[in-house]
Enzyme design. Structure first.
Site, mmCIF file in Angstrom:
data_model
loop_
_atom_site.group_PDB
_atom_site.id
_atom_site.type_symbol
_atom_site.label_atom_id
_atom_site.label_comp_id
_atom_site.label_asym_id
_atom_site.label_seq_id
_atom_site.Cartn_x
_atom_site.Cartn_y
_atom_site.Cartn_z
ATOM 1 N N TYR A 50 -2.585 48.447 78.955
ATOM 2 C CA TYR A 50 -3.042 49.784 79.359
ATOM 3 C C TYR A 50 -1.994 50.800 78.891
ATOM 4 C CZ TYR A 50 -5.555 46.628 82.515
ATOM 5 O OH TYR A 50 -6.289 45.590 83.050
ATOM 6 N N CYS A 82 -0.796 53.602 90.223
ATOM 7 C CA CYS A 82 -1.010 54.890 90.868
ATOM 8 C C CYS A 82 -1.800 54.752 92.157
ATOM 9 C CB CYS A 82 -1.713 55.858 89.917
ATOM 10 S SG CYS A 82 -3.318 55.284 89.327
#
Length: 465
Positions: free
Chosen positions: A302, A422
Site C-alpha cells: 500500500y 489510520c
C-alpha cells in the site's frame, strides 16, 4: 426527546457511552464522568440494540472539557453542526487520553492483548500545542451550498453550513485561500472544492519560520492546487512534497527527498506527518535489521507515491546513504492506484534508484502478491530478487490489510512487520490475525496526526515468536 444521564466511558468514533433503559447510548460531545442532558436522535426503535444522541446541556462537566474554539464544529445546541472536529470540546491533554483509551480498548477486545491506556504513547506533532490543535491540514475539501458559497455539511443531515474560514487548515492553505479570494467567491451549487497546499520547506526552514503572509506565499509559489469538480482551476496538478530524513537516525545528518504527488490523490494530510512517520518507521526497520547491511529485502505494501519506499531503499541499511558505504536495500512496493504508482516510479527515478533496487508494482496487494510471488515461476526476476523479505512495511487504507494479506505476509517467512494504521480498530483486528500466525507486538506507538478529531495514526512492530 431529552434525557439526563451519567456518561460512563469513551467509545469509538468520537462518542462516549451512557445507558438508557438498559441500552447503550452513544453520545456526541460528552466526556466520561459527566452528568449531561442528551437530545436523543430519532427514530428510537423499540428493538434497537443501541441509541445515539448529542449533548445539549452539561450539568457536571469533566475537567477535560473546554469551550469549543471553533463554534461551528461544536454541538448543535451551541450553534454548531459541521463535521470534522468531533473532539472540539476536549482539551488537548484530554484528547490524548481519549485516543490512548480507545486504542487500548480495541487491542483488548480484538487483539486480546493485556494493554491499558497508560501503556499507549500518543505523540503530539510539533507546533500543535502552540496552535491549540488547529492549522494542521494541508488539504481542505468543501462543498458549495445552494447560493454557491463555500460550506461544510451539517452532521447527521444533507444540509450545508456556509463558512468563511477553516480553522483546521494549515497557515499555508489559508494564505492561498485568501490570495485566491476563495471565501468571497461563488461556485455552482453542490460543487466539490479541494484546495491542496504542501507545507513549504525551503532551504531547510522549519514550520513557522515565515514572518508574514507575503513570505509564506512566496515560499509556496505555484506549488498548490485549487480543484473544482475534479477540474484544476489554479496552481499545479502535480504537487511537490519535501521530506527530510535523518541518515542512520542522526538528526545532524539529513537527506531531503522530493516527491511528485497528484493534487487529487492521497498524501499524509498533517503538515508534519510525512517526516515524522518516515523517520520513526525507518528507525524501526533499522532496529529490526539489527545492523545488517547487505542483501536486504524489504516490502512496502500500500505504498502510495513512494513516501516510505524511497527512504527505505536509500537509508534502511546502517550507513546506507548510497555513497558507497553500503548497498541500498532492495524494495518491492505494491500500490493499487495507477496514478500513485506512476508518480512513485517518477519519484524513484529521481532518487537515483534503479528497477533492480526498487520494483514498483501496480495492483491489488493480495492479488499481486499471489500472482507475482507465490504463484510465479522461480525464474521470475521478481521472485529471485524480492521474494524473501527481511522486513515488511505496510500502510493500508482505513479498512486495514485484512486476513488474506496478513497470511500472505506470514507465508513469506518474514520475521518483522511494521504496520502503520489510520484506524486502531482495523489494526487491532489484523494484529489478532498476526497473533494467530505466530507474531507478537514488540512495540505500539500512536501519533496525534488529527487534532480536534477522534482519528489517530498508530504504528506497531510485530515479530515472529
Amino acid at each position: 426527546m431529552q434525557v439526563t444521564m451519567r456518561i460512563e466511558r469513551y467509545a469509538d468514533q468520537g462518542r462516549c457511552v451512557g445507558h438508557l433503559d438498559g441500552r447503550v447510548v452513544f453520545v456526541r460531545f460528552a466526556l466520561p464522568g459527566e452528568l449531561v442532558v442528551v437530545r436523543m436522535d430519532e427514530p428510537m426503535r423499540a428493538k434497537a440494540h443501541f441509541f445515539t444522541g448529542e449533548v445539549v446541556e452539561v450539568l457536571e462537566p469533566s475537567a477535560d472539557r473546554v469551550e469549543p474554539q471553533w463554534k461551528l464544529a461544536g454541538p448543535l445546541a451551541q450553534g454548531g453542526g459541521v463535521g470534522g472536529a468531533d473532539l472540539i470540546h476536549v482539551s488537548l491533554p484530554g484528547q490524548i487520553r481519549w485516543k490512548a483509551s480507545v486504542i487500548a480498548n480495541q487491542f483488548q477486545r480484538l487483539a486480546h492483548m493485556d494493554v491499558s491506556a497508560s501503556d499507549i504513547t500518543v505523540e503530539r506533532m510539533p507546533g500543535d500545542e502552540e496552535l491549540n490543535g488547529f492549522n494542521w491540514r494541508t488539504r481542505m475539501e468543501l462543498v458549495a451550498d445552494d447560493e454557491g458559497r463555500l460550506s461544510m455539511r451539517k452532521r447527521e443531515s444533507h444540509d450545508r453550513i456556509a463558512i468563511d474560514t477553516m480553522p483546521l487548515a494549515s497557515r499555508a492553505v489559508l494564505a492561498v485561500a485568501d490570495s485566491l479570494d476563495l471565501w468571497n467567491r461563488t461556485f455552482s451549487p453542490n460543487s466539490q472544492i479541494r484546495l491542496a497546499v504542501p507545507e513549504p520547506r525551503v532551504d531547510g526552514l522549519e514550520f513557522g519560520v515565515y514572518g508574514d503572509k507575503a513570505a509564506l506565499l512566496d515560499a509556496i509559489g505555484e506549488n498548490y492546487a485549487l480543484i473544482v469538480n475534479d477540474e484544476l482551476i489554479a496552481g499545479s496538478a502535480l504537487l511537490r512534497e519535501r521530506v527530510r530524513v535523518a541518515v542512520d537516525g542522526d538528526s545532524s545528518r539529513m537527506r531531503t527527498f522530493d516527491y511528485d504527488v497528484d493534487a487529487r490523490g492521497f498524501w499524509q494530510i498533517h503538515r508534519a506527518a510525512p517526516e515524522h512517520l518516515v523517520n520513526y518507521v525507518l528507525g524501526l526497520v533499522r532496529s529490526a535489521l539489527g545492523g545488517r547491511t547487505k542483501n536486504t529485502v524489504l516490502w512496502d505494501l500500500y505504498s502510495g507515491s513512494g513516501l516510505f519506499t524511497i527512504p527505505l531503499a536509500t537509508l534502511a541499511n546502517v550507513g546506507g546513504d548510497v555513497d558507497g558505504s553500503a548497498e541500498p536495500a532492495r524494495v518491492l512496493s505494491i500500490e493499487g492506484a495507477p496514478i500513485a504508482v506512476k508518480n512513485a516510479r517518477r519519484n524513484i527515478g529521481r532518487a537515483g534508484l534503479s528497477k533492480d533496487v526498487v520494483a514498483a508494482l501496480q495492483g491489488d496487494v493480495a492479488q499481486t502478491l499471489e500472482s507475482q510471488i507465490f504463484k510465479a515461476s522461480k525464474s521470475s526476476k521478481i521472485v529471485r530478487r524480492f521474494a524473501h523479505p527481511d522486513v515488511v512495511v505496510l500502510d493500508p487504507p482505513r479498512a486495514g490489510a485484512k486476513a488474506q494479506v496478513c497470511k500472505q505476509i506470514a507465508k513469506s517467512g518474514v520475521r518483522s512487520v511494521v504496520y502503520i494504521a489510520c484506524d486502531p480498530t482495523s489494526l487491532a483486528r489484523d494484529v489478532g490475525t498476526f497473533s494467530e500466525l505466530g507474531y507478537s507486538v514488540q512495540s505500539l506507538r500512536a501519533f496525534d496526526l488529527y487534532p480536534e478529531t477522534h482519528h489517530t495514526e498508530s504504528v506497531a512492530i510485530l515479530c515472529k515468536s
